[in-house]
Design an enzyme around this catalytic site. Structure first.
Site, PDB file in Angstrom:
ATOM      1  CE  LYS A  54      30.693  37.556  44.984  1.00 32.28           C
ATOM      2  NZ  LYS A  54      29.974  36.295  45.174  1.00 32.28           N
ATOM      3  N   PRO A  96      34.179  44.492  32.059  1.00 33.12           N
ATOM      4  CG  PRO A  96      32.526  46.107  31.730  1.00 33.12           C
ATOM      5  CD  PRO A  96      32.945  45.020  32.660  1.00 33.12           C
ATOM      6  N   GLY A  97      36.885  45.855  30.200  1.00 34.50           N
ATOM      7  CA  GLY A  97      38.237  46.391  30.319  1.00 34.50           C
ATOM      8  C   GLY A  97      39.264  45.451  30.898  1.00 34.50           C
ATOM      9  CB  VAL A  98      39.299  42.091  32.394  1.00 34.84           C
ATOM     10  CG1 VAL A  98      38.670  42.629  33.661  1.00 34.84           C
ATOM     11  CG2 VAL A  98      38.299  41.323  31.561  1.00 34.84           C
ATOM     12  N   GLY A  99      40.511  43.050  29.239  1.00 40.87           N
ATOM     13  CA  GLY A  99      41.395  42.657  28.142  1.00 40.87           C
ATOM     14  C   GLY A  99      40.899  41.517  27.283  1.00 40.87           C
ATOM     15  CE  LYS A 100      35.001  40.743  28.149  1.00 40.76           C
ATOM     16  NZ  LYS A 100      35.325  41.856  29.055  1.00 40.76           N
ATOM     17  CB  THR A 101      38.319  43.207  22.772  1.00 41.32           C
ATOM     18  OG1 THR A 101      36.976  43.126  23.233  1.00 41.32           O
ATOM     19  CG2 THR A 101      38.329  43.471  21.286  1.00 41.32           C
ATOM     20  CB  SER A 119      26.978  35.001  46.218  1.00 39.73           C
ATOM     21  OG  SER A 119      26.893  36.374  45.938  1.00 39.73           O
ATOM     22  N   GLY A 150      34.372  38.081  31.400  1.00 38.42           N
ATOM     23  CA  GLY A 150      34.929  38.944  32.436  1.00 38.42           C
ATOM     24  C   GLY A 150      34.378  40.352  32.351  1.00 38.42           C
TER      25      GLY A 150
END
Ligand SMILES: Nc1ncnc2c1ncn2[C@@H]1O[C@H](COP(=O)(O)OP(=O)(O)OP(=O)(O)O)[C@@H](O)[C@H]1O
Ligand SMILES: [Mg+2]
Length: 786
Positions: free
Chosen positions: A726, A362-367, A683, A360
Site C-alpha cells: 500500500k 504473483p511474480g514475487v518469487g514464491k515458486t 481496510s 504473496g
C-alpha cells in the site's frame, strides 16, 4: 473221455515266476533261466512243441524243484520262439488245457512233468448263466474304468459274449484284471465252472466299485482345482519344457529381474512381505492376463519408491545463506527462516519438518524460492500445482482395481524425487477446487499433518508411506480461500511486493543477466541503463512482483539480439529514450494523484492480488432521497464499512460540526471507481469515514495524503495487512504522506530504507486522529462540548 483223463503224459516243464497261464490264452514269455531254456529247446525239438507251464509258489527262487511248484498247471504249445540274444528266448505260448502234475522229474538239465488232464464237470445252471451275463457286464465296465483311453466297450462286450465256455470267459476276464498270482492260481484250480465264475464275479464287483470311487475322487479333485491352478500347472510344465530346450520365457525373466530388484531394494519389512506376496502372484500369471501389467506397474512403484532412502542434507549455514542470496534479492525474513530450519536440522536431524506457506502477489518469487530452498538444503525438489485440482483421487490415487489406476500425484512425486526427504512445493493451495469427486483439501489435511503423514495411505499403493521427512512448502496469492483447518497447519510467511528500487536491483542482478544468457549475449554487448530500467518498471509494468518486468526485459534483449544477428558488432546501450521505440507505446501512463479533491472524496490504499493500489472513495448526497446506495463492486465487508462509517459520522455529527438533518433529508451514494475489479476487506474504513465527514461538512480532504485502516463503530482504528504494497502504491503516484493504524507501525520495517526516509507516516489510534490529519479546515469540537 475217462481215458483221456487218466492218460499220463510226460512233457518238459516251464516254471513261471509271476504269472499264471490260462487255457485258451496266448502269453508272451522271456526265457532266460538255463533249465527253462533247456526245457523250451526240448519242447521245440518235438513235433507238437508242447510244454507244461506252471507257476512257482515263490517267485524269488531261481532254481526250482518240485516242491516249489503248484500242482496244477497248463499244457501249452509254443507258437513262436526266437533267440534274440545268447541264452535268451522270446516265446509265445498258447494254453491248451488244465493239467494236474503227478510227478516232476529233474535231470537232463531241465524239469519235466508227468501230467494228467484236469477237467471240470458240466455244471451249467441258471446261476452260471446269470453270473456269465454279470461278468460280461462288469468286465466291460472294469476295462472301461481301468484303461479309459483304449477301451471300446462294444468290442469288449462282443469279445466276452463270444466265449462259449463260461470257464473260458472267467479266464479271459481274469487275465485282464492284473490279479495276484495266488488268485490267478486259485482260479486255475477252480473245481467247477460255477466256482470259477463266482470267484471272478466277486473280484470284478470289488474292483469296479473301487475304480468307480477312485475316478469320482479324482474327478472331484480336478473340479476343485481352480482355473488358476490348472494354468499354473500348465505354465510350470511349459517352463520345464522351455528350460529343457534351453529357452527362457520373457515373462519369467521379467519376474526374475523383478525379484532381484526386490531383494536389493531397501524396503520396510511389511512392505517387503506384501511385495513378495504380489510377486508370487505375478509369477503365476501370464503376461496376456489383464492383471499382469497392472500388478507389474504396482510392483515397480513399490520397488522404486524411496521408502528408506534419504538424501544427505547440506548443513552448512554460511553456504545456505550464500545459495539463497545467489537466487533472490531481498526477502531476508524468508531466507532467515530457512537458515533457522537448517540450524534445527543440524541439532536434531529427526526434527519434524515444518510446513511453510509462502503468501504473496504473483511474480514475487514464491515458486522460485521453493527451488532455492531445496538447493540450499541440498535436497531434491518436486513441485506440483494444486490450482484447479478438484479430485481427491488426483492426490491420493485410485484403487488398483480401477482400470488404468495409478498412484496419486504425491506418491508419483516421491518416486520422481527418489528420496524420502525432498522439498515438495504444493503450488497454489489457494486455488484448490472441490466438487462431487471429493475435496482434495481432505487429502491435504492428512498430508500436511505431521501426526498423520507418517503413514500416508495412497489408494493405489495401499501401503502406508512415510511423508514426515518431506519439507512441504505451499504457496498462495491470498489466504482468504484456504480452508481454515489447512491454514492452521501451516506456518505463514508473507512475501510482500517490491518497490521500484528493489525491482531495479532485481532486474540488474538477476533478471537481466538471465535474459542476456538466454539470448546468448554478454553484458559488454548489451547494457541496459538504470534510467531505462526505471522507465520499463514504471511505464510498462504495474505489479507487485517482477514477472512482467522480466518479460519486458526479454523483449528488449531480443531486439538487441536481432541487431547482432544481422552482423553488426557495436555494443548496444539501451537508454531511457530507446525504451518506447523497443517496447511500443506505454501501456500505463504514470499514475498521478488527483490534485484537487472535491468535498466527499478521499484517497485510500488497497491491497490487491497484484500488489497495492491507490483507490479513491467518492461520496455524494442525493437531494430528496433517503437510501444508501453503494456501487463499485464492493464486497460485503466493504459495504459494512460504508454503513459503519455513515453511522459513525452521523452519531458524531454535532462534534464534527455537521447538520444532523442532512442524514434525515438526503440519500447517500458511495462509489469506489477503478474498474470492475471486485474489492473487499475492512481496510477502507478510515477512507470511507473521511470521505463522508468531508461530504457532510462540505470541506475537502487533503489530496496529498492516502490512508488505510479499519474503523469500529466507536471510532477505534484497527491494524490491517499489506502495508508495504500500500505504501509503495502511494509512493508510485507521488503521494508522500500516509496515515496508518498505530498497530501497523511495526510493519514499516519491511519497507526499503529509502522509502521510509522519503515518506511521512501518521499513526492513528482513533478516527479523530485521521480526520484531524485529513480535514485541516474542519474544526473538531470535543465530543462532550457538542
Ligand atoms: N527477490 C527476487 N530476486 C530474484 N528474482 C526474483 C525475485 N523475486 C522473483 N524473482 C523472479 O521472478 C520470476 C517469477 O517468480 P515466481 O515464478 O517464483 O513467482 P511466484 O511468486 O511463484 O508467482 P505466482 O504467484 O504467479 O506463481 C522468477 O523468475 C523469479 O526468479
Ligand atoms: Mg508460482
Amino acid at each position: 473221455m475217462p481215458d483221456k483223463e487218466n492218460q499220463i503224459r510226460a512233457l518238459p516243464l516251464l516254471p513261471l515266476k509271476n504269472s499264471v497261464l490260462f487255457p485258451g490264452l496266448l502269453m508272451p514269455l522271456a526265457i532266460g533261466r538255463a533249465t527253462s531254456l533247456s526245457a523250451v529247446e526240448v519242447a521245440l525239438a518235438t513235433e507238437e512243441k508242447e510244454i507244461v507251464v506252471v507257476a512257482q509258489r515263490d517267485p524269488s527262487v531261481d532254481v526250482v524243484g518240485a516242491e516249489q511248484l503248484y500242482t496244477i498247471g497248463v499244457r501249452a504249445v509254443i507258437r513262436k520262439a526266437s533267440r534274440s540274444k545268447e541264452n535268451h528266448i522270446d516265446a509265445l505260448v498258447f494254453g491248451l488245457e488244465r493239467v494236474v502234475i503227478v510227478k516232476v522229474d529233474e535231470g537232463d538239465g531241465h524239469l519235466s512233468a508227468r501230467v494228467r488232464v484236469l477237467s471240470a464237470p458240466d455244471d451249467s445252471s441258471r446261476e452260471t448263466e446269470a453270473l456269465t451275463l454279470a461278468i460280461v457286464d462288469l468286465g466291460t465296465k472294469f476295462v472301461g474304468l481301468a484303461q479309459p483311453s483304449n477301451a471300446s466297450p462294444q468290442e469288449l462286450a462282443r469279445m466276452f459274449t463270444s466265449q462259449e465256455d463260461p470257464m473260458q470267459l472267467a479266464f479271459l476276464v481274469a487275465s485282464m484284471m492284473g490279479l495276484e498270482v495266488t488268485r490267478e492260481q486259485a482260479l486255475l484250480e477252480a473245481p467247477t465252472r460255477l466256482e470259477a465264475l463266482r470267484m471272478v464275479h466277486g473280484w470284478l464287483a470289488h474292483e469296479v466299485e473301487v475304480l468307480t470311487l477312485r475316478n469320482k475322487i479324482a474327478e472331484e479333485a480336478r473340479g476343485e482345482m481352480s482355473r488358476e491352478q490348472r494354468e499354473y500347472i500348465l505354465r510350470q510344465q511349459k517352463r520345464a519344457i522351455e528350460q529343457e530346450l534351453g529357452e527362457k520365457n520373457a515373462d519369467q525373466s521379467e519376474v526374475e529381474a523383478m525379484r532381484e530388484r526386490l531383494t536389493k531394494a531397501d524396503l520396510p519389512e511389511d512392505v517387503r512381505k506384501e511385495a513378495e506376496r504380489e510377486l508370487a502372484r505375478l509369477e503365476k500369471m501370464s503376461s496376456s492376463q489383464p492383471d499382469y501389467s497392472m500388478l507389474r506397474t504396482w510392483l515397480e512403484y513399490v520397488i522404486e519408491l524411496p521408502w528408506n532412502k534419504r538424501s544427505e542434507d547440506h548443513l552448512d549455514l554460511a553456504r545456505a545463506r550464500q545459495v539463497l542470496d545467489e537466487d533472490h534479492f531481498g526477502i531476508t525474513k524468508v531466507k532467515e527462516r530457512i537458515v533457522e530450519q537448517l540450524a534445527i536440522l543440524k541439532l536434531n536431524p529427526e526434527a519434524k519438518a515444518p510446513i511453510l506457506c509462502l503468501v504473496g502477489a504473483p511474480g514475487v518469487g514464491k515458486t522460485s524460492l521453493g527451488q532455492s530452498i531445496a538447493r540450499a538444503l541440498g535436497r531434491k525438489f518436486e513441485r506440483m500445482s494444486l490450482g484447479g485440482m478438484h479430485d481427491e483421487a488426483e492426490l491420493r490415487g485410485h484403487r488398483r482395481t480401477y482400470i488404468g489406476a495409478l498412484p496419486g500425484r504425491l506418491i508419483q512425486a516421491m518416486r520422481r524425487a527418489g528420496a524420502s526427504n525432498p522439498v515438495m512445493m504444493l503450488d497454489e493451495v489457494d486455488k484448490l477446487g472441490r466438487d462431487f469427486r471429493g475435496d482434495p483439501a481432505h487429502a491435504l489435511l492428512e498430508v500436511l499433518d505431521p501426526e498423520q503423514n507418517k503413514t500416508f495411505r495412497d489408494n493405489y499403493l495401499d501401503l502406508p508411506f512415510d511423508l514426515s521427512k518431506v519439507l512441504f512448502v505451499t504457496t498462495a496469492n491470498s489466504l482468504d480461500t484456504i480452508p481454515a483447518p489447512l491454514l492452521d497447519r501451516m506456518e505463514i510467511i508473507r512475501l510482500s511486493g517490491y518497490s521500484e528500487e528493489e525491482k531495479a536491483q532485481i532486474a540488474l542482478r538477476y533478471l537481466l543477466p538471465r535474459q542476456l544468457k538466454q539470448a546468448g549475449l554478454t553484458a559488454e554487448q548489451c547494457d541496459v541503463t538504470e534510467p531505462a530500467l526505471k522507465k520499463i518498471i514504471s511505464a510498462y509494468t504495474r505489479e507487485a512482483g517482477v514477472r512482467r518486468l522480466e518479460q519486458a526485459l526479454g523483449r528488449v534483449i531480443r531486439k538487441v539480439a536481432v541487431h547482432f544477428a544481422e552482423g553488426k558488432t557495436d555494443a548496444v546501450v539501451v537508454k531511457a529514450g530507446d525504451v518506447s521505440e523497443m517496447l511500443g507505446p506505454e501501456p500505463f501512463s504514470p499514475e498521478t494523484m488527483r490534485r484537487d479533491l472535491p468535498a466527499g472524496v478521499a484517497t485510500g490504499l488497497a491491497w490487491t492480488e497484484s500488489g497495492g493500489d491507490v483507490l479513491y472513495i467518492e461520496a455524494t448526497l442525493l437531494p430528496n432521497g433517503k437510501d444508501l446506495t453503494i456501487t463499485g463492486q464492493l464486497g460485503e465487508v466493504m459495504q459494512e464499512s460504508a454503513k459503519t462509517a455513515r453511522s459513525y459520522v452521523w452519531s458524531h455529527a454535532a462534534a464534527l460540526g455537521i447538520d444532523p438533518n442532512l442524514f434525515l433529508n438526503s440519500g447517500l451514494h458511495i462509489h469506489v471507481p477503478a474498474g470492475a475489479i471486485p474489492k473487499d476487506g475492512p481496510s477502507a474504513g478510515v477512507t470511507m469515514t473521511t470521505a463522508l465527514a468531508s461530504l457532510y461538512s462540505g470541506k475537502p480532504a487533503r489530496s496529498d495524503t492516502a490512508m488505510t485502516g479499519e474503523v469500529t463503530l466507536t471510532g477505534l482504528v484497527l491494524p490491517i495487512g499489506g502495508v508495504k504494497e500500500k505504501v509503495l502504491a502511494a509512493r508510485r503516484v507521488g503521494i508522500k504522506r500516509v496515515i496508518l493504524p498505530r498497530g501497523n507501525q511495526k510493519d514499516l520495517r519491511d519497507l526499503p530504507e529509502e522509502v521510509r526516509n522519503e515518506m511521512e507516516f501518521i499513526f492513528a489510534d482513533r478516527v479523530e486522529d485521521v480526520l484531524g490529519a485529513m480535514l485541516p479546515d474542519m474544526i473538531l469540537l470535543p465530543a462532550k462540548a457538542a
